[in-house]
Design a protein around this motif. Structure first.
Motif, PDB file in Angstrom:
ATOM      1  N   GLU A  69       0.837  -1.240   0.113  1.00 23.65           N
ATOM      2  CA  GLU A  69      -0.188  -0.034   0.211  1.00 23.65           C
ATOM      3  C   GLU A  69       0.872   1.141  -0.071  1.00 23.65           C
ATOM      4  O   GLU A  69       1.973   1.221   0.830  1.00 23.65           O
ATOM      5  CB  GLU A  69      -0.867   0.098   1.235  1.00 23.65           C
ATOM      6  N   ARG A 105      -2.580  -0.942  -3.065  1.00 25.77           N
ATOM      7  CA  ARG A 105      -3.654  -0.146  -2.871  1.00 25.77           C
ATOM      8  C   ARG A 105      -3.172   1.248  -2.455  1.00 25.77           C
ATOM      9  O   ARG A 105      -2.044   1.469  -2.061  1.00 25.77           O
ATOM     10  CB  ARG A 105      -4.228  -0.614  -1.135  1.00 25.77           C
ATOM     11  N   GLN A 107      -4.136   4.872  -0.727  1.00 26.35           N
ATOM     12  CA  GLN A 107      -4.784   5.390   0.443  1.00 26.35           C
ATOM     13  C   GLN A 107      -4.301   7.008   0.387  1.00 26.35           C
ATOM     14  O   GLN A 107      -3.239   7.333   0.455  1.00 26.35           O
ATOM     15  CB  GLN A 107      -4.643   4.899   1.572  1.00 26.35           C
ATOM     16  N   SER A 129      -8.564   4.861  -2.219  1.00 23.17           N
ATOM     17  CA  SER A 129      -9.264   5.131  -1.054  1.00 23.17           C
ATOM     18  C   SER A 129      -9.097   6.651  -0.194  1.00 23.17           C
ATOM     19  O   SER A 129      -7.966   6.840  -0.424  1.00 23.17           O
ATOM     20  CB  SER A 129      -9.544   4.124  -0.110  1.00 23.17           C
TER      21      SER A 129
END
Length: 186
Positions: A69, A105, A107, A129
């Motif tokens: 991430e 991912r 963020q 996100s």
């Protein structure tokens, strides 16, 4: 010494039968697979935390294999506008797009004061996100009609909608009990 690869006939054995699991090649393949699995397991919870300014030079290629991430803190309007437009000239945006392409991912955390100026439609299409600086989730809802179904599963965070979006009465009633703040795009 050249050993035959699995699936290839050996020079001594031209029958075309595959080399069985008793050869050194099979042990080597098993060790490589075990190493890959171990590295993926070690990577699963690794987070690369940075800011948009620190990301400007770009990510190193090794970072794509070392982390699962990328967390970009304190994103600003300029960075978010570039991301929404997927600006090809910015190394920071290229790093984000590269991370997404590698399956990481992404963020992004930002100050709540920036929420009304977010390009909701463009950012909502991206597999990224968002959260505020305290970790509360930010949901971007680009559709024209927001119903109870869109709000029901969300709790403690921010719901950002376009200026023209309409909320059904039940959706409006659900915001407060779910501790959601509604923000309309400017």
């Amino acid at each position: 010494m050249n050993l035959p690869l699995p699936g290839n006939p050996s020079p001594e054995n031209n029958t075309g039968r595959e080399v069985l699991a008793h050869t050194p090649d099979a042990r080597w393949v098993a060790s490589v697979v075990a190493e890959v699995v171990a590295r993926l397991a070690a990577r699963e919870n690794q987070v690369f935390t940075t800011t948009a300014q620190q990301l400007a030079p770009g990510l190193a290629p090794a970072d794509f294999t070392r982390y699962a991430e990328v967390h970009i803190r304190h994103a600003d309007n300029h960075f978010l506008a570039q991301l929404a437009g997927q600006s090809g000239g910015s190394p920071a945006i290229q790093s984000v797009l590269g991370a997404l392409a590698w399956g990481l991912r992404v963020q992004i955390s930002l100050h709540p004061q920036l929420l009304p100026s977010l390009p909701v439609k463009a950012l909502a299409r991206m597999p990224v996100s968002f959260s505020d600086l305290e970790g509360h989730t930010i949901w971007l809802l680009p559709q024209a009609l927001i119903s109870y179904r869109d709000i029901a599963t969300k709790k403690q965070g921010w719901v950002v909608v376009s200026r023209q979006a309409h909320l059904t009465p039940l959706a409006k009633e659900t915001l407060a009990p779910h501790q959601l703040q509604l923000i309309r795009q400017e």
